[in-house]
Design a protein around this motif. Sequence first.
Motif, PDB file in Angstrom:
ATOM      1  N   LEU A   1      25.241 -17.165 141.814  1.00  0.00           N
ATOM      2  CA  LEU A   1      25.794 -17.935 140.703  1.00  0.00           C
ATOM      3  C   LEU A   1      25.652 -19.436 140.904  1.00  0.00           C
ATOM      4  N   GLU A   2      25.390 -19.869 142.133  1.00  0.00           N
ATOM      5  CA  GLU A   2      25.257 -21.293 142.419  1.00  0.00           C
ATOM      6  C   GLU A   2      23.836 -21.812 142.215  1.00  0.00           C
ATOM      7  N   TYR A   3      22.886 -20.940 141.934  1.00  0.00           N
ATOM      8  CA  TYR A   3      21.482 -21.348 141.918  1.00  0.00           C
ATOM      9  C   TYR A   3      20.900 -21.303 140.512  1.00  0.00           C
ATOM     10  N   SER A   4      19.841 -22.098 140.331  1.00  0.00           N
ATOM     11  CA  SER A   4      19.143 -22.159 139.046  1.00  0.00           C
ATOM     12  C   SER A   4      18.196 -20.969 138.913  1.00  0.00           C
ATOM     13  N   VAL A   5      17.640 -20.818 137.715  1.00  0.00           N
ATOM     14  CA  VAL A   5      16.715 -19.711 137.455  1.00  0.00           C
ATOM     15  C   VAL A   5      15.508 -19.781 138.385  1.00  0.00           C
ATOM     16  N   ILE A   6      14.976 -20.994 138.592  1.00  0.00           N
ATOM     17  CA  ILE A   6      13.830 -21.150 139.489  1.00  0.00           C
ATOM     18  C   ILE A   6      14.180 -20.650 140.890  1.00  0.00           C
ATOM     19  N   ASP A   7      15.356 -21.031 141.379  1.00  0.00           N
ATOM     20  CA  ASP A   7      15.792 -20.602 142.707  1.00  0.00           C
ATOM     21  C   ASP A   7      15.984 -19.089 142.764  1.00  0.00           C
ATOM     22  N   LEU A   8      16.541 -18.527 141.698  1.00  0.00           N
ATOM     23  CA  LEU A   8      16.782 -17.086 141.657  1.00  0.00           C
ATOM     24  C   LEU A   8      15.462 -16.315 141.641  1.00  0.00           C
ATOM     25  N   LEU A   9      14.465 -16.858 140.933  1.00  0.00           N
ATOM     26  CA  LEU A   9      13.139 -16.243 140.979  1.00  0.00           C
ATOM     27  C   LEU A   9      12.559 -16.320 142.382  1.00  0.00           C
TER      28      LEU A   9
ATOM     29  N   PHE B   1      17.829  -4.587 142.510  1.00  0.00           N
ATOM     30  CA  PHE B   1      18.795  -3.506 142.726  1.00  0.00           C
ATOM     31  C   PHE B   1      18.681  -2.952 144.147  1.00  0.00           C
ATOM     32  N   PHE B   2      17.499  -3.034 144.711  1.00  0.00           N
ATOM     33  CA  PHE B   2      17.277  -2.547 146.069  1.00  0.00           C
ATOM     34  C   PHE B   2      17.957  -3.457 147.088  1.00  0.00           C
ATOM     35  N   CYS B   3      17.949  -4.743 146.824  1.00  0.00           N
ATOM     36  CA  CYS B   3      18.465  -5.723 147.776  1.00  0.00           C
ATOM     37  C   CYS B   3      19.980  -5.880 147.703  1.00  0.00           C
ATOM     38  N   CYS B   4      20.530  -5.878 146.496  1.00  0.00           N
ATOM     39  CA  CYS B   4      21.971  -6.108 146.337  1.00  0.00           C
ATOM     40  C   CYS B   4      22.778  -4.935 146.887  1.00  0.00           C
ATOM     41  N   GLU B   5      23.898  -5.249 147.525  1.00  0.00           N
ATOM     42  CA  GLU B   5      24.703  -4.208 148.155  1.00  0.00           C
ATOM     43  C   GLU B   5      25.479  -3.377 147.146  1.00  0.00           C
ATOM     44  N   SER B   6      25.788  -3.955 145.988  1.00  0.00           N
ATOM     45  CA  SER B   6      26.561  -3.230 144.980  1.00  0.00           C
ATOM     46  C   SER B   6      26.019  -3.536 143.593  1.00  0.00           C
TER      47      SER B   6
ATOM     48  N   ASN C   1      15.652 -18.424 155.258  1.00  0.00           N
ATOM     49  CA  ASN C   1      15.600 -19.646 154.450  1.00  0.00           C
ATOM     50  C   ASN C   1      15.772 -19.415 152.954  1.00  0.00           C
ATOM     51  N   TRP C   2      15.390 -18.247 152.454  1.00  0.00           N
ATOM     52  CA  TRP C   2      15.411 -18.018 151.013  1.00  0.00           C
ATOM     53  C   TRP C   2      16.258 -16.824 150.594  1.00  0.00           C
ATOM     54  N   VAL C   3      15.984 -15.655 151.163  1.00  0.00           N
ATOM     55  CA  VAL C   3      16.634 -14.429 150.676  1.00  0.00           C
ATOM     56  C   VAL C   3      18.143 -14.462 150.920  1.00  0.00           C
ATOM     57  N   THR C   4      18.538 -14.656 152.161  1.00  0.00           N
ATOM     58  CA  THR C   4      19.968 -14.589 152.500  1.00  0.00           C
ATOM     59  C   THR C   4      20.802 -15.618 151.760  1.00  0.00           C
ATOM     60  N   PRO C   5      20.424 -16.898 151.753  1.00  0.00           N
ATOM     61  CA  PRO C   5      21.283 -17.870 151.036  1.00  0.00           C
ATOM     62  C   PRO C   5      21.353 -17.638 149.535  1.00  0.00           C
ATOM     63  N   ILE C   6      20.237 -17.261 148.905  1.00  0.00           N
ATOM     64  CA  ILE C   6      20.235 -17.091 147.446  1.00  0.00           C
ATOM     65  C   ILE C   6      20.984 -15.838 147.032  1.00  0.00           C
ATOM     66  N   PHE C   7      20.752 -14.720 147.730  1.00  0.00           N
ATOM     67  CA  PHE C   7      21.434 -13.474 147.359  1.00  0.00           C
ATOM     68  C   PHE C   7      22.907 -13.489 147.749  1.00  0.00           C
ATOM     69  N   SER C   8      23.288 -14.362 148.696  1.00  0.00           N
ATOM     70  CA  SER C   8      24.691 -14.419 149.106  1.00  0.00           C
ATOM     71  C   SER C   8      25.575 -14.987 147.999  1.00  0.00           C
ATOM     72  N   ASN C   9      25.035 -15.916 147.204  1.00  0.00           N
ATOM     73  CA  ASN C   9      25.826 -16.516 146.128  1.00  0.00           C
ATOM     74  C   ASN C   9      24.908 -16.939 144.986  1.00  0.00           C
TER      75      ASN C   9
ATOM     76  N   ASP D   1      25.827  -9.872 138.846  1.00  0.00           N
ATOM     77  CA  ASP D   1      26.011 -11.316 139.055  1.00  0.00           C
ATOM     78  C   ASP D   1      24.659 -12.022 139.106  1.00  0.00           C
ATOM     79  N   TYR D   2      23.722 -11.422 139.803  1.00  0.00           N
ATOM     80  CA  TYR D   2      22.393 -12.023 139.922  1.00  0.00           C
ATOM     81  C   TYR D   2      21.706 -12.070 138.556  1.00  0.00           C
ATOM     82  N   LEU D   3      21.814 -10.959 137.811  1.00  0.00           N
ATOM     83  CA  LEU D   3      21.211 -10.913 136.479  1.00  0.00           C
ATOM     84  C   LEU D   3      21.867 -11.927 135.545  1.00  0.00           C
ATOM     85  N   TYR D   4      23.186 -12.038 135.638  1.00  0.00           N
ATOM     86  CA  TYR D   4      23.902 -13.006 134.791  1.00  0.00           C
ATOM     87  C   TYR D   4      23.409 -14.423 135.077  1.00  0.00           C
ATOM     88  N   ALA D   5      23.307 -14.768 136.364  1.00  0.00           N
ATOM     89  CA  ALA D   5      22.837 -16.101 136.733  1.00  0.00           C
ATOM     90  C   ALA D   5      21.399 -16.312 136.285  1.00  0.00           C
TER      91      ALA D   5
END
Length: 466
Positions: free
Chosen positions: A222-230, A377-382, A212-220, A388-392
């Motif tokens: 750039l589409e999510y807000s800071v709250i969602d990324l947290l 860094f542990f979760c992201c594949e590259s 519900n949370w990890v897979t959809p947010i980490f998949s993309n 991208d996650y940090l930029y968002a």
Amino acid sequence: MSYLSIEFGLIFVGFFAIYWAFRLLPKFQNILLLISSYLIVASYSFQFAVILFIYTCAIYFVSVMIAGSKHHAKRWLILGLVAAIINLALFKYFDFFRYELQSLCNYLNLSILIPVVTVLIPIGISFYTFHSVSYLVSIKKRELPVARFWDFALFLAFFPSLIAGPINRAKTFLPQIAVNQPRDILEPFRAFTLIILAVIKVYCLGGLISENWVTPIFSNPLEYSVIDLLVGLYAYAMQIYLNFSGYTDLVTGIALLLGFRLPINFNFPYLAFNLREFWDRWHISLSHWIRDYIYIPLGGSRCGFVRTQVNVMLAMLLSGLWHGAGINFIIWGACHGIGIVFLNILDRFIGRGWITQRSPTVARLLSWHYICFTWLFFCCESFTDALDYLYALCHNFTVDSHYIGAFISIGIVFFIYPICKNIPTWSAVQFSKINSVYLPVFFILILWLTIYLAPSGVPNFIYANF
């Protein structure tokens, strides 16, 4: 074969009955354990079982030479350690270093072509390598006599701790194998409690959080807000804890049912007030192994303040590299090393535990957020995905949030987390009060309900990849 699969559960019930039918013959029980352990390894690949056996023979030979040599024991130890490290490096890091070395050769205009070789990482190689190092060092220190070969083979292959730990020390685990007296099932109510908690953690809670949370947010991201990324970072921190501690609970419970004790591997790590305490609570068998076999041999804290910080950084970088052959894991280890060094500097100049003494809650919050940041860094594949996650995270300041409810829920969980500390002990006591006739029915009902509520499919163990 996943230890959470229905197939493994049914096979284990049959194995359990046969195993305890030979209670008066612990040596025969060891043979059953050894055969079953190799069959599990071979279920992934027959080659993995062959590699494990050849490695076992080589390390055992070195241990015999260490024990039998008065003047060259240290040389044999070094040879054994080098062989263990090279074996691990070839299988686990060849592709990573081949790519980096080839890039370096191309940059230097050197006409060297490093061959491309497809190398499959044998299951459990990191853990049985660590076990073997513990054994060789214990033989060199005369903490143990040379074990019988088949006892040593079982020590390396013991299936509950082979796939993803915890890391056993030779001086505490080999004596459990080499017993002559009949074994007993150890703490059965605690064992069943741990197994139930494992299924709830990994199958249900971890699976739902991931889906519900990890897979959809980490998949993309750039589409999510800071709250969602947290929420994504917090959710992954929860998922990896539930997954790994759940695995540890499961194999600890299995080991207790077989008459063995595994080392404690988790002690509510997110209650830590700082990074040092976190590593005293998280993957304890690994952090203590790194302390005893890397940090202390490098000099530990005996060579002055500056050298101590260098040793800390080296130990944490190696910890990151152990988790995986990739730049993200090295960055993850570096972040923890930098965090601990910074903490040591604060302790030196403003006093140890300065923040904790004034506000334990603030200390926990600071530690929690830093740890969650490193999990990125542990979760992201590259590394690109991490950027991208940090930029968002630094730019997507919008009020439109998909997961504001999840954000509030995670905050509540963070503050009630300390209350959960006594759940395992309390649960074991409650199970002990149930009539033994009804206990299996109750046990099966909980497992069925958990699996029913969980997402479909058998979840993977994250640390089995390391």
